[in-house]
Write a protein that holds these residues in place. Structure first.
Motif, PDB file in Angstrom:
ATOM      1  N   THR A 110     -16.803  26.763 -26.263  1.00  0.00           N
ATOM      2  CA  THR A 110     -16.897  27.086 -24.844  1.00  0.00           C
ATOM      3  C   THR A 110     -18.247  27.731 -24.567  1.00  0.00           C
ATOM      4  OG1 THR A 110     -15.911  29.284 -25.178  1.00  0.00           O
ATOM      5  CG2 THR A 110     -14.396  27.474 -24.639  1.00  0.00           C
ATOM      6  N   LEU A 111     -18.632  27.788 -23.311  1.00  0.00           N
ATOM      7  CA  LEU A 111     -19.853  28.486 -22.916  1.00  0.00           C
ATOM      8  C   LEU A 111     -19.736  28.867 -21.443  1.00  0.00           C
ATOM      9  CD1 LEU A 111     -22.629  29.340 -24.106  1.00  0.00           C
ATOM     10  CD2 LEU A 111     -23.576  27.299 -23.011  1.00  0.00           C
ATOM     11  N   TYR A 112     -19.999  30.140 -21.146  1.00  0.00           N
ATOM     12  CA  TYR A 112     -19.857  30.652 -19.792  1.00  0.00           C
ATOM     13  C   TYR A 112     -21.090  31.454 -19.399  1.00  0.00           C
ATOM     14  CZ  TYR A 112     -15.011  29.671 -20.982  1.00  0.00           C
ATOM     15  OH  TYR A 112     -13.866  29.061 -21.403  1.00  0.00           O
ATOM     16  N   ALA A 113     -21.486  31.325 -18.113  1.00  0.00           N
ATOM     17  CA  ALA A 113     -22.546  32.151 -17.560  1.00  0.00           C
ATOM     18  C   ALA A 113     -21.952  33.367 -16.843  1.00  0.00           C
ATOM     19  CB  ALA A 113     -23.397  31.322 -16.599  1.00  0.00           C
ATOM     20  N   PHE A 114     -20.694  33.693 -17.119  1.00  0.00           N
ATOM     21  CA  PHE A 114     -19.980  34.820 -16.510  1.00  0.00           C
ATOM     22  C   PHE A 114     -18.945  35.310 -17.499  1.00  0.00           C
ATOM     23  CE2 PHE A 114     -18.254  30.746 -15.295  1.00  0.00           C
ATOM     24  CZ  PHE A 114     -16.906  30.864 -15.549  1.00  0.00           C
ATOM     25  N   GLN A 115     -18.279  36.439 -17.184  1.00  0.00           N
ATOM     26  CA  GLN A 115     -17.421  37.081 -18.185  1.00  0.00           C
ATOM     27  C   GLN A 115     -16.001  37.353 -17.710  1.00  0.00           C
ATOM     28  OE1 GLN A 115     -20.812  40.048 -18.633  1.00  0.00           O
ATOM     29  NE2 GLN A 115     -19.899  40.186 -20.665  1.00  0.00           N
ATOM     30  N   GLU A 116     -15.667  37.040 -16.464  1.00  0.00           N
ATOM     31  CA  GLU A 116     -14.327  37.358 -15.965  1.00  0.00           C
ATOM     32  C   GLU A 116     -13.622  36.099 -15.468  1.00  0.00           C
ATOM     33  OE1 GLU A 116     -17.053  38.616 -14.096  1.00  0.00           O
ATOM     34  OE2 GLU A 116     -17.406  40.264 -15.506  1.00  0.00           O
TER      35      GLU A 116
ATOM     36  N   ARG B 169     -20.653  30.316 -10.551  1.00  0.00           N
ATOM     37  CA  ARG B 169     -20.115  30.351 -11.912  1.00  0.00           C
ATOM     38  C   ARG B 169     -20.231  28.971 -12.557  1.00  0.00           C
ATOM     39  NH1 ARG B 169     -15.523  33.958 -12.827  1.00  0.00           N
ATOM     40  NH2 ARG B 169     -14.169  32.142 -13.037  1.00  0.00           N
ATOM     41  N   LEU B 170     -20.986  28.895 -13.650  1.00  0.00           N
ATOM     42  CA  LEU B 170     -21.200  27.649 -14.383  1.00  0.00           C
ATOM     43  C   LEU B 170     -20.655  27.801 -15.796  1.00  0.00           C
ATOM     44  CD1 LEU B 170     -24.906  26.972 -13.301  1.00  0.00           C
ATOM     45  CD2 LEU B 170     -22.818  26.154 -12.193  1.00  0.00           C
TER      46      LEU B 170
END
Length: 353
Positions: free
Chosen positions: A144-150, A317-318
């Motif tokens: 996985t990969l997220y540019a955000f944390q929530e 959110r990406l």
């Protein structure tokens, strides 16, 4: 800084990384985390297809029927809903559902409510197309990969946790190197898609057999809480480039190893659009996905645009999730879908049909 590969999934690496040990990524990104009890997940794409706007109500009713089965004890941990129009001008509604326990998914699948509905002769005569595309990767077979944390979407909602800043991103090859299995395995495919029941040209029920290491990517964008500047950034700069790349894969994917590509819009149970979209791509191999991402102009434009704006993202959110799976852990079934749907386009028809 952490490795994208969680400590309990780390092993002695026999395949080398693309970057040196002192590599520093250009901006922070995060991955989903789960405790060691999570061994395998199920990702189910459950679809309803129609070609006449007059059937929209019936299709939405079928969508609600599927979602209604999730209330049972063995229902999924998380699900969301989407709509897209494919390149044959058919509408497709999909429920995308995630289980943290394949055994629970199996019980749900075999329940009278689910099996009875899917196997009923009514599915052959209700004027709609139906499909289910399901893969069940082990935890070492997806990243996985997220540019955000929530409030993580997709499989992140099943995993429930988030990492600190991770090292494996910002360079070609980093997607592969976030897979725990990449430490020791090239994830090579074998075989080809084959029709094992029915005939796509004739409609009715069709079952397609997959093969080891089909790659599935879900790559998403959400602008629900984005302000005017970020909405403009997405809608005016990112989206046109993204749509060009996704349309290329939808229409020309066979030439580059992409079995199926859908760029979908999130909806609610009444079919109303939400400010969220994502791409769903099935690829013959992770390698083919990488080659396209690294070399095709449409994706290079997406990638460079993201790099230019990534550090300034606030409410836009990406994210993405990518998996491979064993052929024995895949299910591709279609009822009265047009022959370009999902895996049907590239599946070889044997002498049984």
């Amino acid at each position: 800084m952490e490795s994208a590969i969680d400590t309990h999934l780390t092993c002695p690496r026999t395949l080398s990384r693309r970057v040196p040990d002192d590599y520093q990524p250009p901006f922070p990104m995060w991955v989903a985390r789960a405790d060691a009890s999570l061994q395998q997940v199920v990702m189910a794409y459950l679809g309803v297809q129609y070609d006449d706007e007059a059937r929209r109500g019936d299709a939405l009713a079928a969508l609600r029927t599927i979602v209604g089965t999730f209330d049972a004890e063995d229902g999924p941990v998380h699900h969301d809903l989407t709509h897209h129009v494919d390149n044959r001008d058919h509408h497709n509604l999909m429920v995308v559902a995630y289980w943290a326990d394949p055994a629970a998914y199996g019980r749900w699948l075999r329940s009278d409510e689910v099996a009875g509905w899917w196997e009923s002769d009514e599915r052959l005569h209700d004027g709609l197309g139906h499909f289910r595309e399901v893969v069940a990767p082990r935890v070492d077979q997806f990243e996985t990969l997220y540019a955000f944390q929530e409030q993580l979407p997709g499989v992140g909602a099943v995993m429930g946790g988030i990492s600190g800043d991770i090292n494996e991103h910002g360079y070609w090859g980093s997607m592969r190197e976030r897979f725990p299995i990449s430490q020791t395995d090239w994830m090579q495919p074998n075989g080809a898609l084959s029709v094992v029941e029915g005939d796509p040209a004739k409609g009715g029920r069709v079952v397609v057999r997959g093969h080891d290491n089909i790659a599935l990517i879900r790559s998403g964008q959400e602008w629900i809480e984005a302000g005017e500047e970020e909405r403009s950034l997405y809608l005016d700069e990112i989206l046109p480039t993204l749509e060009a790349g996704m349309d290329f894969l939808r229409d020309n994917g066979e030439a580059v190893g992409c079995y199926s590509n859908r760029f979908v819009r999130s909806i609610d149970l009444d079919g109303n659009e939400l400010d969220e979209s994502y791409n769903i791509g099935h690829w013959s191999s992770l390698d083919k996905l990488e080659r396209w991402a690294e070399s095709h102009p449409t994706h290079l434009r997406i990638f460079t645009t993201f790099f230019r704006v990534a550090e300034g993202l606030d409410k836009l959110r990406l994210y993405h999730e990518v998996s491979v799976s064993s052929g024995s852990e895949q299910l591709f079934e279609y009822v009265n879908c047009h022959p370009g749907t999902g895996m049907l386009r590239d599946a070889r028809v044997g002498s049984h049909a």
